[in-house]
Design an enzyme around this catalytic site. Structure first.
Site, PDB file in Angstrom:
ATOM      1  N   ASP A  67       0.815  -1.216   0.000  1.00 10.54           N
ATOM      2  CA  ASP A  67       0.000   0.000   0.000  1.00 10.54           C
ATOM      3  C   ASP A  67       0.843   1.257   0.000  1.00 10.54           C
ATOM      4  OD1 ASP A  67       0.952  -0.367   2.551  1.00 10.54           O
ATOM      5  OD2 ASP A  67      -0.981  -0.629   3.495  1.00 10.54           O
ATOM      6  N   ASN A 136      -7.892  -2.328  14.210  1.00 13.93           N
ATOM      7  CA  ASN A 136      -9.262  -2.692  13.830  1.00 13.93           C
ATOM      8  C   ASN A 136      -9.305  -3.886  12.880  1.00 13.93           C
ATOM      9  OD1 ASN A 136      -8.318  -1.603  11.481  1.00 13.93           O
ATOM     10  ND2 ASN A 136      -9.849   0.011  11.303  1.00 13.93           N
ATOM     11  N   HIS A 138      -7.463  -4.267  10.089  1.00 15.20           N
ATOM     12  CA  HIS A 138      -7.193  -4.023   8.657  1.00 15.20           C
ATOM     13  C   HIS A 138      -5.860  -4.658   8.257  1.00 15.20           C
ATOM     14  CE1 HIS A 138      -5.100  -0.054   9.828  1.00 15.20           C
ATOM     15  NE2 HIS A 138      -4.209  -0.616   9.030  1.00 15.20           N
ATOM     16  N   GLU A 143      -9.822  -1.661   5.072  1.00 15.97           N
ATOM     17  CA  GLU A 143     -10.522  -1.361   6.313  1.00 15.97           C
ATOM     18  C   GLU A 143     -11.740  -2.273   6.493  1.00 15.97           C
ATOM     19  OE1 GLU A 143      -9.187   0.458   8.450  1.00 15.97           O
ATOM     20  OE2 GLU A 143      -8.548   2.421   7.736  1.00 15.97           O
TER      21      GLU A 143
HETATM   22  C1  GLP Z   1      -0.799   0.721   8.469  1.00 11.79           C
HETATM   23  C2  GLP Z   1      -0.424  -0.125   7.259  1.00 11.79           C
HETATM   24  C3  GLP Z   1      -0.579  -1.592   7.517  1.00 11.79           C
HETATM   25  C4  GLP Z   1       0.045  -1.955   8.836  1.00 11.79           C
HETATM   26  C5  GLP Z   1      -0.678  -1.246   9.955  1.00 11.79           C
HETATM   27  C6  GLP Z   1      -0.092  -1.524  11.315  1.00 11.79           C
HETATM   28  O1  GLP Z   1      -2.092   1.188   8.446  1.00 11.79           O
HETATM   29  N1  GLP Z   1      -1.141   0.238   6.097  1.00 11.79           N
HETATM   30  O2  GLP Z   1      -0.019  -2.325   6.440  1.00 11.79           O
HETATM   31  O3  GLP Z   1      -0.004  -3.340   9.038  1.00 11.79           O
HETATM   32  O4  GLP Z   1      -0.623   0.159   9.722  1.00 11.79           O
HETATM   33  O5  GLP Z   1       1.037  -0.735  11.530  1.00 11.79           O
HETATM   34  P1  GLP Z   1       2.053  -0.912  12.689  1.00 11.79           P
HETATM   35  O6  GLP Z   1       2.880  -2.103  12.362  1.00 11.79           O
HETATM   36  O7  GLP Z   1       2.863   0.360  12.676  1.00 11.79           O
HETATM   37  O8  GLP Z   1       1.272  -1.086  13.933  1.00 11.79           O
END
Ligand code: GLP
Length: 240
Positions: A67, A136, A138, A143
């Site tokens: 992403d 949440n 995702h 989402e």
């Molecule tokens: C973002 C990314 C995800 C990631 C998530 C959790 O929203 N788009 O791919 O898994 O956050 O991030 P973190 O590892 O910093 O908690």
């Protein structure tokens, strides 16, 4: 689903780096699906060290990222382009032309997401997809409510995600409200998946992944249906 439990974040990072390192050793032509975030950050450090110490040739390795935010320049420190260069690509000998991240600055975002799907298809699909998870549930930027049959698309971020990700930005208003994300079906098409989670904040999401019913309301639950899923967790995420 295979579950590996590590002592802490550092242990999870080492386990994950070893897993990806071995996958590259086994298949020097591998296509890796990569993820950003705090969860895989240390894993990239260990992986880069292992690859460099052992002089592993990455000239035939390709990568596609999950992403990217819409509207951030590549040199914006919060862009996933910037993250990938800083945390991994600049540290190893992978040709940058082999690395692909959706272009959130494209003037034609619909063409860009279609093009991204084509890149994945032309590479013969993703061999190993790395994933973290949002509080949440995702995955990527898919989402709650995203259809399971979604492909790479332009998505809107929820308030929870904007708030969580605002910790990296100067102020919450700076967090983009849209992103480009591989779809859930795109992710599920990967031949194997490595899922990482660390820390108490991810406990509910991980509990849904392991024990919950499969529902579009909690995107991560779709991974239960993948037949080659490895989950690496630390003790904090598991709790009691
Ligand atoms: C973002 C990314 C995800 C990631 C998530 C959790 O929203 N788009 O791919 O898994 O956050 O991030 P973190 O590892 O910093 O908690």
């Amino acid at each position: 689903m295979e579950v590996v439990t590590a002592e802490d974040y550092d242990g999870m990072s080492k386990e994950a780096a070893k897993f990806i390192y071995e996958a590259i050793e086994k298949n020097p032509n591998i296509t890796l699906g990569l993820a950003t975030g705090s969860t895989p950050q240390k894993m990239y450090q260990y992986l880069a060290e292992m690859l460099n110490e052992n002089n592993i040739d990455l000239s035939n390795v390709h990568t596609v990222n999950l992403d990217e935010y819409v509207g951030l320049d590549d040199d914006n420190k919060q862009s996933y382009h910037y993250f990938m260069l800083k945390e991994f690509f600049n540290k190893v000998n992978i040709p940058l032309e082999n690395t692909h991240i959706p272009d959130g600055k494209s003037e034609d975002l619909e063409a860009e997401v279609a093009n991204f799907e084509k890149i994945i298809t032309d590479l013969g699909g993703i061999d190993l997809q790395l994933l973290g998870v949002g509080r949440n549930g995702h995955i990527g930027f898919n989402e709650p409510g995203t259809p399971f049959n979604s492909r790479t698309q332009v998505v809107s971020l929820t308030d929870v995600t904007i708030k969580d990700n605002s910790r990296f930005f100067d102020k919450i208003e700076d967090v983009p409200t849209r992103a480009l994300s591989m779809g859930l079906e795109t992710i599920m098409d990967a031949k194997s998946i490595l899922f990482l989670a660390s820390g108490e904040a991810k406990r509910d999401a991980v509990n849904s992944l392991i024990n919950g019913e499969v529902t579009e309301e909690i995107p991560v639950t779709i991974l239960q249906k993948h037949d080659d899923l490895t989950v690496v967790l630390d003790k904090d995420v598991l709790g009691e």
